[in-house]
Design a protein around this motif. Structure first.
Motif, PDB file in Angstrom:
ATOM      1  N   THR A  55       0.858  -1.190   0.000  1.00  0.00           N
ATOM      2  CA  THR A  55       0.000   0.000   0.000  1.00  0.00           C
ATOM      3  C   THR A  55       0.887   1.230   0.000  1.00  0.00           C
ATOM      4  N   MET A  56       0.570   2.165  -0.852  1.00  0.00           N
ATOM      5  CA  MET A  56       1.293   3.432  -0.894  1.00  0.00           C
ATOM      6  C   MET A  56       0.322   4.537  -0.509  1.00  0.00           C
ATOM      7  N   GLY A  57       0.875   5.600   0.044  1.00  0.00           N
ATOM      8  CA  GLY A  57      -0.022   6.663   0.472  1.00  0.00           C
ATOM      9  C   GLY A  57       0.685   7.954   0.757  1.00  0.00           C
ATOM     10  N   TRP A  58      -0.121   8.931   1.113  1.00  0.00           N
ATOM     11  CA  TRP A  58       0.364  10.256   1.465  1.00  0.00           C
ATOM     12  C   TRP A  58      -0.169  10.634   2.837  1.00  0.00           C
ATOM     13  N   TYR A  59       0.706  11.220   3.625  1.00  0.00           N
ATOM     14  CA  TYR A  59       0.354  11.774   4.919  1.00  0.00           C
ATOM     15  C   TYR A  59       0.856  13.212   4.926  1.00  0.00           C
ATOM     16  N   ARG A  60       0.342  14.001   5.858  1.00  0.00           N
ATOM     17  CA  ARG A  60       0.828  15.364   5.946  1.00  0.00           C
ATOM     18  C   ARG A  60       0.956  15.798   7.397  1.00  0.00           C
ATOM     19  N   GLN A  61       1.843  16.754   7.591  1.00  0.00           N
ATOM     20  CA  GLN A  61       2.066  17.282   8.927  1.00  0.00           C
ATOM     21  C   GLN A  61       2.156  18.795   8.844  1.00  0.00           C
ATOM     22  N   ARG A  78       1.262  14.169  12.355  1.00  0.00           N
ATOM     23  CA  ARG A  78       1.151  13.677  10.994  1.00  0.00           C
ATOM     24  C   ARG A  78      -0.173  12.925  10.840  1.00  0.00           C
ATOM     25  N   THR A  79      -0.899  13.226   9.769  1.00  0.00           N
ATOM     26  CA  THR A  79      -2.203  12.606   9.554  1.00  0.00           C
ATOM     27  C   THR A  79      -2.315  12.045   8.149  1.00  0.00           C
ATOM     28  N   LEU A  80      -3.196  11.100   8.011  1.00  0.00           N
ATOM     29  CA  LEU A  80      -3.438  10.468   6.721  1.00  0.00           C
ATOM     30  C   LEU A  80      -4.091  11.437   5.746  1.00  0.00           C
ATOM     31  N   VAL A  81      -3.643  11.393   4.501  1.00  0.00           N
ATOM     32  CA  VAL A  81      -4.326  12.112   3.429  1.00  0.00           C
ATOM     33  C   VAL A  81      -5.060  11.101   2.542  1.00  0.00           C
ATOM     34  N   ALA A  82      -4.329  10.134   2.024  1.00  0.00           N
ATOM     35  CA  ALA A  82      -4.929   9.129   1.140  1.00  0.00           C
ATOM     36  C   ALA A  82      -3.991   7.948   0.991  1.00  0.00           C
ATOM     37  N   THR A  83      -4.573   6.783   0.731  1.00  0.00           N
ATOM     38  CA  THR A  83      -3.776   5.590   0.460  1.00  0.00           C
ATOM     39  C   THR A  83      -4.349   4.858  -0.736  1.00  0.00           C
ATOM     40  N   ILE A  84      -3.507   4.033  -1.347  1.00  0.00           N
ATOM     41  CA  ILE A  84      -3.945   3.210  -2.464  1.00  0.00           C
ATOM     42  C   ILE A  84      -3.193   1.895  -2.413  1.00  0.00           C
ATOM     43  N   SER A  85      -3.936   0.807  -2.522  1.00  0.00           N
ATOM     44  CA  SER A  85      -3.312  -0.513  -2.494  1.00  0.00           C
ATOM     45  C   SER A  85      -2.781  -0.866  -3.875  1.00  0.00           C
ATOM     46  N   SER A  86      -1.996  -1.925  -3.930  1.00  0.00           N
ATOM     47  CA  SER A  86      -1.479  -2.358  -5.219  1.00  0.00           C
ATOM     48  C   SER A  86      -2.612  -2.838  -6.123  1.00  0.00           C
ATOM     49  N   GLY A 118      -5.447  -1.198  -6.232  1.00  0.00           N
ATOM     50  CA  GLY A 118      -6.177  -0.001  -6.637  1.00  0.00           C
ATOM     51  C   GLY A 118      -7.229   0.495  -5.664  1.00  0.00           C
ATOM     52  N   SER A 119      -7.388  -0.161  -4.533  1.00  0.00           N
ATOM     53  CA  SER A 119      -8.354   0.314  -3.537  1.00  0.00           C
ATOM     54  C   SER A 119      -7.815   1.561  -2.850  1.00  0.00           C
ATOM     55  N   THR A 120      -8.694   2.542  -2.673  1.00  0.00           N
ATOM     56  CA  THR A 120      -8.265   3.825  -2.124  1.00  0.00           C
ATOM     57  C   THR A 120      -9.008   4.173  -0.844  1.00  0.00           C
ATOM     58  N   THR A 121      -8.352   4.963  -0.012  1.00  0.00           N
ATOM     59  CA  THR A 121      -8.991   5.569   1.152  1.00  0.00           C
ATOM     60  C   THR A 121      -8.579   7.028   1.193  1.00  0.00           C
ATOM     61  N   TYR A 122      -9.450   7.869   1.698  1.00  0.00           N
ATOM     62  CA  TYR A 122      -9.186   9.298   1.785  1.00  0.00           C
ATOM     63  C   TYR A 122      -9.587   9.833   3.144  1.00  0.00           C
ATOM     64  N   ALA A 123      -8.826  10.802   3.624  1.00  0.00           N
ATOM     65  CA  ALA A 123      -9.282  11.570   4.766  1.00  0.00           C
ATOM     66  C   ALA A 123     -10.482  12.403   4.328  1.00  0.00           C
ATOM     67  N   ASP A 124     -11.346  12.709   5.270  1.00  0.00           N
ATOM     68  CA  ASP A 124     -12.525  13.512   4.920  1.00  0.00           C
ATOM     69  C   ASP A 124     -12.130  14.835   4.281  1.00  0.00           C
ATOM     70  N   SER A 125     -11.030  15.411   4.748  1.00  0.00           N
ATOM     71  CA  SER A 125     -10.584  16.708   4.221  1.00  0.00           C
ATOM     72  C   SER A 125     -10.124  16.630   2.765  1.00  0.00           C
ATOM     73  N   ALA A 126      -9.797  15.423   2.307  1.00  0.00           N
ATOM     74  CA  ALA A 126      -9.290  15.244   0.944  1.00  0.00           C
ATOM     75  C   ALA A 126     -10.359  14.792  -0.042  1.00  0.00           C
ATOM     76  N   ALA A 130       1.240  22.147   4.553  1.00  0.00           N
ATOM     77  CA  ALA A 130       1.860  21.118   5.384  1.00  0.00           C
ATOM     78  C   ALA A 130       3.051  20.535   4.638  1.00  0.00           C
ATOM     79  N   VAL A 131       3.821  19.753   5.349  1.00  0.00           N
ATOM     80  CA  VAL A 131       4.810  18.894   4.705  1.00  0.00           C
ATOM     81  C   VAL A 131       4.109  17.574   4.384  1.00  0.00           C
ATOM     82  N   TYR A 132       4.182  17.174   3.146  1.00  0.00           N
ATOM     83  CA  TYR A 132       3.514  15.953   2.692  1.00  0.00           C
ATOM     84  C   TYR A 132       4.556  14.841   2.582  1.00  0.00           C
ATOM     85  N   TYR A 133       4.230  13.716   3.196  1.00  0.00           N
ATOM     86  CA  TYR A 133       5.141  12.572   3.218  1.00  0.00           C
ATOM     87  C   TYR A 133       4.506  11.403   2.471  1.00  0.00           C
ATOM     88  N   CYS A 134       5.282  10.769   1.614  1.00  0.00           N
ATOM     89  CA  CYS A 134       4.780   9.545   1.011  1.00  0.00           C
ATOM     90  C   CYS A 134       5.164   8.360   1.888  1.00  0.00           C
TER      91      CYS A 134
END
Length: 114
Positions: free
Chosen positions: A32-38, A44-52, A54-62, A90-94
């Protein structure tokens, strides 16, 4: 495993940015790859993730503004950010999750001004 992020910068509110992050090294195909931000002074909080697969999740803000995608052949994840707001600054981290291991990129700064 190394992650290198690109694409941060300074943008006016309402604008768009596209972040990308390339992973290299010994990478298992199923992950799973994703982005977080601080933001300054915050955790640091979740922004979005995606599995290999293709399933995705998003923070409500995104939801509705950001879109995460990936290129499995290139081990690269992207984050298209539209309708940016100053609170997106924010600083965005993968992130790459392989089984129980977490790998982080160096972070890229996104600054949204009004």
């Amino acid at each position: 495993v190394q992650l290198q992020a690109f694409g941060g910068g300074l943008v006016q509110a309402g604008g768009s940015l596209r972040l990308s992050c390339a992973a290299s090294g010994n990478i298992i195909r199923i992950n799973t790859m994703g982005w977080y931000r601080q933001a300054p002074g915050k955790q640091r909080t979740l922004v979005a993730t995606i599995s290999s697969g293709g399933s995705t999740t998003y923070a409500d803000s995104a939801k509705g503004r950001f879109a995460i995608s990936r290129d499995n052949a290139k081990n690269t994840v992207y984050l298209q950010m539209n309708s940016l707001k100053p609170e997106d600054t924010a600083v965005y981290y993968c992130n790459l999750k392989i089984i129980r291991n977490d790998y982080w990129g160096q972070g890229t700064l996104v600054t949204v001004f009004s």
